[in-house]
Design an enzyme around this catalytic site. Structure first.
Site, PDB file in Angstrom:
ATOM      1  N   HIS A 219       0.817  -1.107   0.127  1.00 19.64           N
ATOM      2  CA  HIS A 219      -0.061   0.055   0.106  1.00 19.64           C
ATOM      3  C   HIS A 219       0.805   1.111   0.142  1.00 19.64           C
ATOM      4  O   HIS A 219       0.542   2.182  -0.680  1.00 19.64           O
ATOM      5  CB  HIS A 219      -0.799  -0.046   1.281  1.00 19.64           C
ATOM      6  CG  HIS A 219      -1.732  -1.223   1.321  1.00 19.64           C
ATOM      7  ND1 HIS A 219      -2.252  -1.568   2.471  1.00 19.64           N
ATOM      8  CD2 HIS A 219      -2.190  -2.062   0.480  1.00 19.64           C
ATOM      9  CE1 HIS A 219      -2.806  -2.671   2.318  1.00 19.64           C
ATOM     10  NE2 HIS A 219      -2.885  -3.090   0.848  1.00 19.64           N
ATOM     11  N   GLU A 461     -13.124  -7.450 -14.891  1.00 15.23           N
ATOM     12  CA  GLU A 461     -12.078  -7.904 -13.963  1.00 15.23           C
ATOM     13  C   GLU A 461     -12.402  -9.324 -13.496  1.00 15.23           C
ATOM     14  O   GLU A 461     -11.392  -9.638 -12.504  1.00 15.23           O
ATOM     15  CB  GLU A 461     -12.169  -6.804 -12.624  1.00 15.23           C
ATOM     16  CG  GLU A 461     -13.499  -6.557 -12.087  1.00 15.23           C
ATOM     17  CD  GLU A 461     -13.655  -5.576 -10.990  1.00 15.23           C
ATOM     18  OE1 GLU A 461     -12.578  -4.916 -10.555  1.00 15.23           O
ATOM     19  OE2 GLU A 461     -14.595  -4.893 -10.537  1.00 15.23           O
ATOM     20  N   ASP A 485      -7.675  -6.330 -10.429  1.00 16.17           N
ATOM     21  CA  ASP A 485      -8.624  -7.346 -10.098  1.00 16.17           C
ATOM     22  C   ASP A 485      -8.109  -8.525 -11.184  1.00 16.17           C
ATOM     23  O   ASP A 485      -8.123  -9.958 -11.172  1.00 16.17           O
ATOM     24  CB  ASP A 485      -9.974  -7.215  -9.794  1.00 16.17           C
ATOM     25  CG  ASP A 485      -9.850  -6.923  -8.600  1.00 16.17           C
ATOM     26  OD1 ASP A 485      -9.386  -7.357  -7.565  1.00 16.17           O
ATOM     27  OD2 ASP A 485     -10.780  -5.845  -8.368  1.00 16.17           O
ATOM     28  N   CYS A 532      -9.469   0.696 -16.532  1.00 15.03           N
ATOM     29  CA  CYS A 532      -9.336   1.618 -15.482  1.00 15.03           C
ATOM     30  C   CYS A 532      -8.474   1.088 -14.336  1.00 15.03           C
ATOM     31  O   CYS A 532      -8.191   1.538 -13.484  1.00 15.03           O
ATOM     32  CB  CYS A 532     -10.671   1.939 -14.928  1.00 15.03           C
ATOM     33  SG  CYS A 532     -11.659   0.703 -14.370  1.00 15.03           S
TER      34      CYS A 532
HETATM   35  C1  PEP Z   1      -9.413  -2.892 -11.022  1.00 14.65           C
HETATM   36  O1  PEP Z   1      -9.735  -4.065 -10.427  1.00 14.65           O
HETATM   37  O2  PEP Z   1      -8.608  -3.037 -11.924  1.00 14.65           O
HETATM   38  C2  PEP Z   1     -10.264  -1.527 -10.562  1.00 14.65           C
HETATM   39  C3  PEP Z   1     -10.110  -0.537 -11.416  1.00 14.65           C
HETATM   40  O3  PEP Z   1     -10.679  -1.676  -9.642  1.00 14.65           O
HETATM   41  P1  PEP Z   1     -10.381  -1.603  -7.991  1.00 14.65           P
HETATM   42  O4  PEP Z   1      -9.122  -1.334  -7.798  1.00 14.65           O
HETATM   43  O5  PEP Z   1     -11.121  -0.427  -7.395  1.00 14.65           O
HETATM   44  O6  PEP Z   1     -10.378  -3.015  -7.340  1.00 14.65           O
HETATM   45 MG    MG Z   2     -11.652  -3.975  -9.000  1.00 13.16          MG
END
Ligand code: PEP
Ligand code: MG
Length: 602
Positions: A219, A461, A485, A532
């Site tokens: 983190h 994901e 994910d 994303c």
């Molecule tokens: C992802 O899983 O790539 C994503 C953008 O969602 P988060 O990081 O919020 O799980």
């Molecule tokens: Mg995610």
């Protein structure tokens, strides 16, 4: 002392810095208090300053109660903003206890018993804002300390932290400064830094940091990148030899940390720093230009945000829109679910700030590692494979309906789109979409303004969604690939587990196959695909993603300039060929090597 030594750590946040070391763990530097004892409180506690009376006397005298109350209000608002910013960064990818500490601190400021009690002392007893803060904080802290429940006792430290922050704000100081013992530029050297400590690092003083432990996906590593502070983690035992005052060079890209460098090395790195500065200046200059390749292929660049405040920053960074609005934060800073009006206000605000540019709002992605204390979710053996995101939304339908209504109403103020997280099969998507359609129809009947058409899409994901992309593409308006994910589920690698971090790689051929499949499927049906997850913000991946035909790229605002700059030098035809070659390769290493070879030629 021996001459120059090189420590090879893990570079997690790029940037070269030269400066003096400041050891966080040296008792003398930490005000004689142990790190453990202080870790529960804010970084300011490190200096031992917390127990000293704060300097007062800035209050106007004789006291004008109304003016004093205004000062107090400003200090509260400032503190709230700081804590929101802090929580937002702490919760980026975490949603864990550390973020909850900050979120909990923020909630004190809106507690109906806390702030009003301070304001009352000012208003009715003519006390200075500082005095009132101190008195009420101690009253609350005393109550917490007297409780038998250990969790509640810990709240005393939290409320003192909030009090300290309010006093800093009253003095016009920046409580975000953190590490109050550090008052000049230095390179921080520590055993480890917690995420909540990392988000408090003050860039004015912290040139870079190096930690003994930690890995690439920790983190702290993620936060250091979002803060733009060069960082090396996992430097190991050799770091023990570094003393406060030693000269250090940190290269956050290579992970090298040079201790007591000689003159030649310093000059070499100074030259590299200048080159780096030039590059960054060029990136800043190009950030507001449209994102397109050298041959004119235009792509959309979105920003990932977690709060309303970030929307302004996103537009400033050159984003064409919001590609991912993680709504979890809105749910985390509370002790109950936010109602429709509260949610509507936040979503509307983001839509308005983006002035007609697209805003993709993701429905609540909670559960798994992201806890909401008031939900009382059961502990699970495999939280990432458990009760989370859309699974909770479909199980507790009323919550999802409330959120969908709020999002739909925000559509009257901008180009709002809805996105469902963690979709694994068509039935989930269809149920979620049906709920949305039903709420939309109700809103129309109620005469509430909503956009004529609202695009709805899913996050890809989970590998099953990618494999069925062709079927989904007939029904959804868009996909957004969540590589964070998708990588963990495709490769069976926990994204939080440092031990398996080397296996976590979005350049794995299996991941690339899935990405290509999703993009191709969307295009075959006249739909678009965004990304994303973290891969979208990696310039090394840019030629590959352009070659795959990715339509929209959404990333942390800080990554936008460098990705735009990378894109500007690419030829889409050559990238298509590169992508075709890349998917035939066998290993992530081979893909990386191919991309690096390509990058060196561009
Ligand atoms: C992802 O899983 O790539 C994503 C953008 O969602 P988060 O990081 O919020 O799980
Ligand atoms: Mg995610």
């Amino acid at each position: 002392m021996a001459g120059e030594t090189i420590i090879a750590g893990i570079g997690v946040s790029e940037g070269i810095r030269i400066g003096r070391a400041y050891r966080l763990d040296e008792p003398a530097a930490a005000g004689g208090t142990s790190r453990e004892a202080e870790s529960a409180s804010s970084a300011a506690g490190r200096s031992g300053k917390q127990s000293q009376p704060a300097a007062v006397g800035e209050a106007p005298s004789p006291l004008d109660a109304a003016a004093e109350e205004r000062r107090l209000e400003q200090a509260r608002d400032r503190s709230a903003e700081q804590l929101e910013a802090l929580a937002e960064q702490a919760r980026e990818r975490l949603g864990d206890d550390k973020a909850a500490i900050v979120v909990g601190q923020r909630s004190f400021l809106s507690d109906p018993a806390f702030y009003p009690a301070i304001a009352k002392l000012v208003r009715e007893e003519g006390r200075s804002a500082e005095e009132a803060v101190r008195e009420v904080v101690e009253r609350f802290a005393g109550k917490f300390e007297a409780m038998s429940n250990a969790y509640m006792r810990e709240r005393a430290a939290d409320i003192r932290d909030v009090g300290k922050r309010l006093l800093d704000a009253l003095r016009g100081e920046d409580a975000q400064a953190g590490l109050a013992g550090l008052r000049e530029e230095a390179i921080l050297v520590a055993e480890d830094l917690s995420p909540s400590e990392t988000v408090q690092l003050d860039k004015r003083y912290v040139l870079a940091f190096v930690t003994r432990t930690g890995g690439k996906t920790s983190h702290t590593a993620i936060l250091s990148r979002s803060l733009g502070i060069p960082a090396v983690v996992g430097a190991g035992d050799p770091l023990d030899a570094v003393r406060t005052g030693d000269t250090l060079i940190v290269d956050g890209a290579s992970g090298h940390c040079i201790v007591r460098p000689d003159e030649t090395t310093i000059r070499e790195y100074e030259a590299r720093m200048v080159a780096e500065r030039d590059r960054l200046a060029a990136e800043r200059e190009t950030r507001l230009r449209p994102a397109q390749s050298a041959d004119g292929r235009r792509v959309e660049i979105g920003a990932n945000i977690g709060t309303v405040a970030e929307a302004a920053n996103a537009a400033d960074s050159g984003a064409d829109g919001i590609g991912l609005y993680r709504t979890e934060f809105l749910f985390m800073g509370k002790d109950r679910l936010p109602d429709e009006e509260e949610q509507y206000a936040a979503y509307r605000e983001v839509a308005v700030r983006m002035e007609g540019r697209p805003v993709v709002i993701r429905t609540l992605d909670i559960g798994g590692d992201k806890a909401l204390p008031y939900l009382d979710l059961p502990k699970e053996a495999n939280p990432f494979l458990g009760y989370r995101a859309i699974r909770i939304g479909l199980d507790r339908e009323e919550w999802l309906r409330t959120q969908l209504r709020a999002i739909a109403r925000a559509s009257a103020h901008g180009d709002v789109k809805v996105m469902f997280p963690m979709i694994s099969g068509l039935d989930e998507w269809r149920r979620a979409k049906r709920l949305f359609d039903e709420e939309l129809a109700k809103l129309r009947l109620e005469g509430k303004p909503v956009a004529e058409r609202i695009e709805t899409g899913i996050m890809v994901e989970i590998p099953s969604a990618a494999l069925l992309a062709d079927r989904f593409a007939r029904e959804v308006d868009f996909f957004s690939i969540g590589t964070n994910d998708l990588v963990q589920y495709t490769l069976a690698v926990d994204r939080m587990n440092e031990k398996v971090a080397p296996l976590y790689d979005y350049f794995h051929p299996a991941v690339l196959e899935l990405i290509k499949r999703v993009i191709d499927a969307s295009h075959a049906h006249g739909k678009w695909t965004g990304m994303c997850g973290g891969m979208a913000g990696d310039p090394l991946a840019a030629p590959l993603l352009l070659g795959f035909g990715l339509d929209e790229w959404s990333m942390d605002a800080g990554s936008i300039p460098k990705v735009k700059r990378e894109l500007a030098g690419l030829d889409s035809g050559a990238c298509r060929e590169l992508a075709e070659r890349a998917v035939t390769l066998d290993t992530p290493e081979a893909v990386r090597a191919e991309l690096k070879r390509y990058a060196s030629k561009v």
